[in-house]
Design an enzyme around this catalytic site. Structure first.
Site: not given
Lengths: 625, 403
Positions: B73, B149-150, B226
């Protein structure tokens, strides 16, 4: 003013909040809150981003001249979507249906497939930096009776409302995301009055749905205006409908004056030359002007041929100098000084003379000063001065402007371009097929409804026509009909709710809160049941508004007199005035009414008194004869 | 493109097809979907000229950092073909988009991949480790890895095991897409650059610490997770506090005493991984077939309940898996706290079956560690011992009081 000769063209954009249960892209209620109720706050910086075409929108770039930190208030009625911390929920179907209803009322054609877009707005009023908006329908009409020759509604869009500015760079998130329709007309109006009438008509159509928010700030008008030889200027946020025509008049005047000013400049051979910028910080070393003394850097530019014109009024309270100042303010400075207004503001005659000498400014030249807290800020402000002064040489700049009190306007930012729009990829397109469109029911127009209902009131209740119209157009019509349905005398119900509500509201009483708990209906029932006289209605309302319970208010202001007690009082008065009664016979009724009313001090309805008095009088007379 | 709509003809630019409709951009900037039959092509739309790009100026007096971009992202743009957000930026684009970075350092940029992080694989972790190692050998002051980020925590953890680094290796990403003015990418990147030039000397993740744009946290690569699907402050250190913070906009870096300091380690690369490892979360009623399906795997991490349990019913299958040569490590789906299989019978039976306690390791970290250990230990006894040792700050011998 002959607007036809001026070539005035105007179009309007109406923004109306919808009264839906939930917001447009999240499931929060559309409730406005007191800022003191906020449950938390956070802050963010916003940055302009490139559009899909690789351009940065010019309006957005303008806002980026300053680094700005925005603070947001959150509430227990807002969620992560308003915080820009969660992707949007699907487009609210209730809001879309309502938007389609409005589209149908203007005979528009819906788009086959709706796409939600992001409209770049980085003034802080949207946490995301964009406003979500979708074009819903096109090509509607305004009747000829409103706009001569018939007007065109170009588009209706469904948008999310922006956050409300609390002050400066603090925003409240309660309003962010409330559904809003944006109705845009073509530039089909040619006089200030037509603009006003069209706005009134559109407002009436919107209210006819019964599903739009009411009250100040829930509807806002933007006006696009130009005159022949002028330029398109968009004036944002006219909240009072009554000012619309005045805003148009003043903009026509402004553009006319700017064109005359340009002609003046051109005939004098005026020029704008960046080469004439000089650093004059040293000249004001010992100045008495607080602003110049505080400045780290002062720049001056000489504008040959501009003398006298910078200070000339172009709109009530506004000069070319104010326009230049608006541009400079975008760099964070407080404003500018120009020699047309000097000496003043602590700047002396001799300082002006030295400034003119330093800048080699002649009689016909104007010198403009920009002072900054840093060299960068002063240079930025001076660049803006040059930009606006140069525009004066070609007439009217295309701009977005904001309304000032009274109807004059100030510069806000350049007109935004199409570069500010890019797709909202987190929201799926919505198909508007024939089935959905055909299912949209069109409500009766308020104007038609008023005609129909008032005619019924005249026929059924013998209201006079003017009063019937007033009642039928009242926003409280449903309450009045409910009271009548509950057996309250129609005249009493209508006059109480319409007249008392209007009076009390004008005096600043929060009538909505009283109505929300049916105070009006309870009072009307009290009157009907003879617990209080209608003469005491307003006082009881006021008392309840100030926090007294209804029972206490009635007890205090209109102590209840029971029927038995009233009969006893009447019999006593008849006995005391037996001679008078015998002498006047039935004609004693009138004078005795006054005596009884005085005795019960407004706590009994006159009708009840009259009814009992008549009965008792008849008894006495029957006995006597 | 010319289209018939609402009884009139309008001009627009054809963008894409969507669900059988032609998406057309009108001159107002709005897109609408129209039946293709309503539109006629007037001329092929000219591709928009590339945006004028200010040359990226680099200050030679500043330290040099390497930016290795993998996608995600932080570097996403709109794909007009599908209308979805995808990773398409290269590292140069990141510099152009985030001019603030130029104030912190000068940069070498390398675009290794442009993938969304859910498409990462252990093979890519290895390639990434090699690329970072190469940059370290080149003498850069620090390395920034831009990453979706996942699965950022997996990759950071993998590099923490595969690399010994004298300089900061900082993973950074963003939770809100880079094409929005409110994106967290600029602040995260600026803070990551500050951390990469700081006294840090280990693999870390630098992301927003709160929902405001006030500071970023520096998380140890093996301790970070996360913990929220969408918030900016989704990343959290589990088991230990963050090893540092970066204030914004000042970009001043504060490191905790526990953070490994610059220069502590010499550069080393141990990039072997045993990829036949799995991670499975136990749930009530789990069929033993799920366990048996891992037969042939070299390693399996179980995320058990509470102190590290599965149902008694699964123990036979687990024993047979261990006997078949699969190393099994127990972690807890509680995420916080230490596994202890000595308290209840089930736990003791699991230990007897050959399960290794994973201490206070995160399940994902344990998986990556197992892959690394199995490929780098001399034998399974050493591997089992290493699973219980602290290799890269992934576990503590003692548990502090906090969560």
């Amino acid at each position: 003013m002959d607007y036809k000769a001026l070539g005035l063209t105007a179009g309007i954009e109406i923004h109306q909040q919808l009264d839906t249960g939930e917001k447009l892209f999240c499931r929060c209620p559309t409730t406005l809150r007191e800022t003191s109720d906020h449950s938390g706050e956070f802050f963010r910086y916003l940055r302009a981003t490139e559009s899909e075409l690789g351009e940065i929108d010019r309006a957005a770039q303008e806002e980026m001249k300053r680094d700005r930190k925005f603070v947001y208030y959150t509430y227990d009625t807002t969620c992560l979507v308003e915080n820009d911390e969660e992707p949007p929920a699907p487009l609210n179907a209730e809001a879309l249906d309502l938007c389609l209803t409005i589209a149908k009322m203007f005979s528009m054609t819906p788009v086959p497939q709706l796409h939600t877009m992001r409209k770049l707005v980085i003034d802080g009023s949207n946490t995301s930096g964009f406003q979500r908006t979708a074009l819903v329908a096109l090509n509607g009409t305004i009747p000829q009776s409103i706009v001569p020759g018939g007007g065109e509604i170009e588009t209706i869009c469904l948008e999310e409302e922006a956050a409300q500015r609390v002050k400066d760079d603090i925003f409240s998130l309660d309003r962010l995301g409330i559904p809003l329709v944006e109705i845009t007309t073509s530039p089909c109006m040619h006089t200030p009055e037509e603009v006003q009438k069209a706005a009134e008509y559109i407002g009436m159509v919107l209210r006819s749905t019964g599903k739009v928010k009411r009250g100040i700030g829930t509807i806002r008008q933007d006006v696009n205006i130009s005159i022949a030889g002028g330029a398109r200027v968009e004036i944002k946020g006219v909240q009072e409908l009554d000012l619309l025509a005045e805003v148009v008049r003043r903009e026509a005047v402004r553009q006319t004056n700017l064109l005359a000013l340009r002609d003046g400049l051109v005939s004098r051979g005026a020029v704008v030359d960046e080469g004439r910028i000089t650093d004059v910080t040293g000249l004001f070393k010992d100045t008495k002007s607080a602003i110049l003394k505080k400045a780290k850097k002062i720049e001056a530019v000489t504008l040959p041929g501009f003398a006298g014109l910078v200070g000339r009024e172009i709109q009530p309270g506004r000069r070319l100098g104010s326009e230049i100042s608006d541009y400079a303010k975008k760099c964070g400075v407080g404003g500018i000084f120009h020699t047309d207004e000097l000496p003043a503001y602590g700047i002396t005659d001799s300082e002006v003379a030295r400034l003119r000498a330093h800048c080699k400014a002649g009689e016909a030249d104007c010198v403009i000063l920009a002072a900054g807290a840093s060299a960068k800020q002063a240079a930025c402000a001076m660049q803006q001065v040059i930009v606006r002064a140069r525009m004066a040489l070609s007439g009217v700049p295309e701009e977005t402007r904001k309304m000032l009190e009274g109807g004059s306007t100030a510069y806000m930012r350049p007109l935004p371009g199409a570069a500010r729009m890019y797709p909202e990829t987190d929201v799926l397109p919505v198909l508007i097929d024939e089935k959905r469109w055909n299912a949209v029911a069109v409500p009766e127009l308020l104007t038609e409804k008023v005609k129909r209902v008032s005619a019924r009131f005249v026929a059924d209740y013998r209201f006079n026509p003017a009063f019937a119209t007033q009642v039928a157009s009242s926003e409280y019509l449903p309450r009045i009909e409910r009271a009548i349905h509950e057996g309250i005398n129609p005249d009493l119900a209508a006059s109480t709710i319409v007249r008392v509500a209007t009076e009390l509201r004008r005096e600043g009483t929060d009538i909505e809160n009283l109505f929300a708990v049916d105070t009006d209906l309870k009072i009307l029932h009290a009157v009907k049941d003879g617990k209080m006289a209608k003469e005491a209605i307003k006082d009881v309302f006021l008392s309840v508004a100030s926090g007294t319970t209804l029972d206490d208010a009635i007890a205090k202001l209109a102590p209840a007199v029971s029927r038995e007690e009233l009969e006893r009082i009447v019999r006593k008065i008849l006995a005391e005035r037996a001679d008078f009664v015998q002498q006047k016979q039935k004609a004693a009724l009138g004078p005795l009414m006054g005596v009884v009313m005085a005795e019960v001090r407004g706590s009994v309805d006159g009708k009840v008194v009259s009814e009992i008095l008549r009965k008792e009088l008849d008894k006495v007379l029957a006995k006597g004869n | 493109m010319e289209c018939r709509v609402a009884g009139g003809v309008r001009r627009g630019t054809y963008i894409t097809d969507r669900d059988g409709m032609a998406v057309v951009k009108l001159s107002s900037g709005y897109n609408i979907g129209l039946p293709p039959a309503a539109c006629t092509r007037l001329s092929r739309s000219v591709p928009a000229p590339a945006a004028k790009r200010a040359p990226v100026t680099q200050d030679a007096n500043l330290p040099e950092l390497a930016i290795i971009s993998t996608g995600g992202t932080i570097a996403s743009r709109i794909d007009y073909r599908t209308g979805a957000v995808t990773s398409q930026f290269d590292a140069d684009d990141i510099l152009t988009a985030i001019p603030d970075l130029a104030k912190v350092a000068r940069y070498r940029t390398k675009q290794l991949y442009t993938i969304l992080s859910e498409n990462m694989t252990p093979a890519i972790w290895q390639e990434l480790a090699r690329a970072v190692h190469e940059e370290i050998l080149r003498g850069v002051a620090g390395v920034i890895v831009t990453h979706g980020t996942d699965t950022m925590a997996y990759s950071a953890s993998a590099l923490a095991f595969m690399l010994k680094t004298p300089v900061p290796v900082v993973f950074v990403g963003s939770q809100r897409s880079a094409d929005r003015p409110s994106s967290d990418n600029a602040m995260n990147a600026a803070c990551a650059a500050a951390a990469a030039t700081s006294e840090l000397g280990e693999v870390a993740v630098v992301m927003h610490e709160t929902t405001s744009d006030d500071r970023c946290a520096i998380h140890r690569g093996t301790r970070v997770r996360k913990m929220h699907t969408s918030r900016r402050d989704a990343f959290a250190s589990v088991g230990i506090p963050p090893i540092g913070h970066v204030e914004y906009p000042s970009r001043s870096v504060m490191l905790s005493p526990d953070a490994v300091r610059r220069g502590t380690n010499r550069p080393e690369l141990h990039d072997r991984l045993e990829k036949h490892c799995g991670l499975v979360q136990f749930y009530p009623g789990m069929d033993e077939k799920v366990i048996r399906s891992f037969a042939g795997y070299k390693g399996l991490v179980l995320a058990g309940t509470g102190l590290g349990h599965t149902s008694t019913h699964l123990i036979t299958a687990i024993r047979e898996l261990v006997d078949g040569g699969t190393m099994i490590t127990m972690t807890s789906q509680c995420l916080n706290g230490r596994v202890c299989d000595r308290v209840y019978d089930t736990g003791r039976d699991l230990l007897k079956a050959g399960v290794i306690e994973g201490g206070d390791m995160l399940p994902e970290t344990a998986l990556v560690k197992l892959m690394w250990v199995l490929a780098n230990a001399r034998n399974s006894e050493q591997a089992a011992a290493m699973m219980q040792e602290n290799l890269a700050g992934e576990c503590n011998r003692r548990s502090g009081h906090g969560l």
